[in-house]
Design an enzyme around this catalytic site. Structure first.
Site, PDB file in Angstrom:
ATOM      1  N   HIS A  42       5.505   6.434  -1.007  1.00  0.00           N
ATOM      2  CA  HIS A  42       6.272   5.214  -1.255  1.00  0.00           C
ATOM      3  C   HIS A  42       5.447   3.988  -0.910  1.00  0.00           C
ATOM      4  O   HIS A  42       4.497   4.083  -0.124  1.00  0.00           O
ATOM      5  CB  HIS A  42       7.559   5.216  -0.410  1.00  0.00           C
TER       6      HIS A  42
ATOM      7  N   HIS B  51       0.839  -1.200   0.000  1.00  0.00           N
ATOM      8  CA  HIS B  51       0.000   0.000   0.000  1.00  0.00           C
ATOM      9  C   HIS B  51       0.869   1.243   0.000  1.00  0.00           C
ATOM     10  O   HIS B  51       2.075   1.164   0.240  1.00  0.00           O
ATOM     11  CB  HIS B  51      -0.889   0.020   1.254  1.00  0.00           C
TER      12      HIS B  51
HETATM   13  P1  ATP Z   1       5.076  -2.753  12.477  1.00  0.00           P
HETATM   14  O1  ATP Z   1       5.273  -1.321  12.881  1.00  0.00           O
HETATM   15  O2  ATP Z   1       4.352  -3.560  13.494  1.00  0.00           O
HETATM   16  O3  ATP Z   1       6.329  -3.419  12.022  1.00  0.00           O
HETATM   17  P2  ATP Z   1       3.821  -1.689  10.089  1.00  0.00           P
HETATM   18  O4  ATP Z   1       4.917  -0.667  10.060  1.00  0.00           O
HETATM   19  O5  ATP Z   1       3.495  -2.408   8.843  1.00  0.00           O
HETATM   20  O6  ATP Z   1       4.100  -2.789  11.189  1.00  0.00           O
HETATM   21  P3  ATP Z   1       2.280   0.386  11.232  1.00  0.00           P
HETATM   22  O7  ATP Z   1       3.473   0.785  12.047  1.00  0.00           O
HETATM   23  O8  ATP Z   1       0.951   0.346  11.907  1.00  0.00           O
HETATM   24  O9  ATP Z   1       2.490  -1.027  10.582  1.00  0.00           O
HETATM   25  O10 ATP Z   1       2.214   1.386  10.018  1.00  0.00           O
HETATM   26  C1  ATP Z   1       1.161   1.399   9.087  1.00  0.00           C
HETATM   27  C2  ATP Z   1       1.574   2.224   7.902  1.00  0.00           C
HETATM   28  O11 ATP Z   1       1.846   3.570   8.305  1.00  0.00           O
HETATM   29  C3  ATP Z   1       2.842   1.755   7.214  1.00  0.00           C
HETATM   30  O12 ATP Z   1       2.752   2.061   5.834  1.00  0.00           O
HETATM   31  C4  ATP Z   1       3.916   2.579   7.858  1.00  0.00           C
HETATM   32  O13 ATP Z   1       5.020   2.758   7.002  1.00  0.00           O
HETATM   33  C5  ATP Z   1       3.203   3.907   8.063  1.00  0.00           C
HETATM   34  N1  ATP Z   1       3.728   4.600   9.239  1.00  0.00           N
HETATM   35  C6  ATP Z   1       3.958   4.071  10.453  1.00  0.00           C
HETATM   36  N2  ATP Z   1       4.404   4.994  11.317  1.00  0.00           N
HETATM   37  C7  ATP Z   1       4.481   6.141  10.624  1.00  0.00           C
HETATM   38  C8  ATP Z   1       4.871   7.472  10.957  1.00  0.00           C
HETATM   39  N3  ATP Z   1       5.275   7.822  12.162  1.00  0.00           N
HETATM   40  N4  ATP Z   1       4.801   8.396   9.962  1.00  0.00           N
HETATM   41  C9  ATP Z   1       4.383   8.071   8.738  1.00  0.00           C
HETATM   42  N5  ATP Z   1       3.992   6.852   8.370  1.00  0.00           N
HETATM   43  C10 ATP Z   1       4.044   5.897   9.291  1.00  0.00           C
END
Ligand code: ATP
Ligand code: MG
Length: 176
Positions: free
Chosen positions: A124, A42
């Site tokens: 991205h 995504h």
């Molecule tokens: P995990 O953190 O458990 O490894 P994940 O990164 O796939 O799993 P999330 O951290 O919930 O899941 O993030 C969901 C989406 O939001 C992902 O596309 C992640 O790159 C993005 N994301 C997470 N944290 C941030 C942030 N602080 N700023 C911008 N985008 C973010």
């Protein structure tokens, strides 16, 4: 559940996700790391973090009435974010329409009490996690044009095997 971890994203249709998964497979011998599962690929538009249940319910209702201006973004390069150690696919330049939709979304979200991040929008699609090199592969597959007309609101849920995504609302596509 008192809170939910939420984000807005563009979700590729299955053929687009399949192609992106090929991008991941092609980069893997160079970057190593762990490919994201095809059905989880995504492009995040807005990460909200933990949201109270009440606000989450309001967002779910309101999202169904939000209209995203349709547009397209051409993914034509690989890139690396060093700190989270990810390899991604993205556009060399952020299209104006996508930037405007991102900015408009955050403006809309301000009515719910959310403030936009300080960092600029870097569109991205994360392809590989825990990569082992700082440089992305030198060349990317042929450019991939992604046309979108809606966004989804996703709940990111922690499970034993890592995060799981669940689409909880979809914006309305443009009529006609
Ligand atoms: P995990 O953190 O458990 O490894 P994940 O990164 O796939 O799993 P999330 O951290 O919930 O899941 O993030 C969901 C989406 O939001 C992902 O596309 C992640 O790159 C993005 N994301 C997470 N944290 C941030 C942030 N602080 N700023 C911008 N985008 C973010
Ligand atoms: Mg994360």
């Amino acid at each position: 559940m008192p809170t939910a971890r939420l984000f807005y994203a563009l979700w590729p249709d299955p053929p687009m996700a399949q192609t992106l998964s090929t991008w991941a497979a092609l980069a893997q011998p160079h970057s190593h790391g762990r490919p994201m599962r095809t059905e989880t690929l995504h492009m995040t538009l807005a990460f909200l973090g933990q949201v109270e249940r009440e606000i989450a319910d309001e967002l779910i209702d309101a999202t169904a009435y939000h209209r995203l201006q349709p547009g397209s973004v051409t993914l034509d390069r690989y890139g690396v974010f060093d700190r989270p150690r990810i390899l991604w696919a993205g556009p060399a330049q952020t299209p104006d329409g996508l930037q405007a939709s991102h900015d408009g979304l955050w403006l809309w979200l301000s009515a719910f009490g959310f403030a936009p991040p300080a960092q600029p929008f870097r569109p991205h699609v994360t392809l590989l996690r825990n990569i082992e090199r700082h440089d992305p592969p030198a060349s990317a597959p042929p450019p991939l044009t992604w046309r979108y007309d809606r966004m989804v609101l996703v709940a990111s849920e922690s499970t034993d095997g890592g995060s799981r995504y669940r689409v909880v609302a979809r914006s309305r596509p443009q009529p006609g």
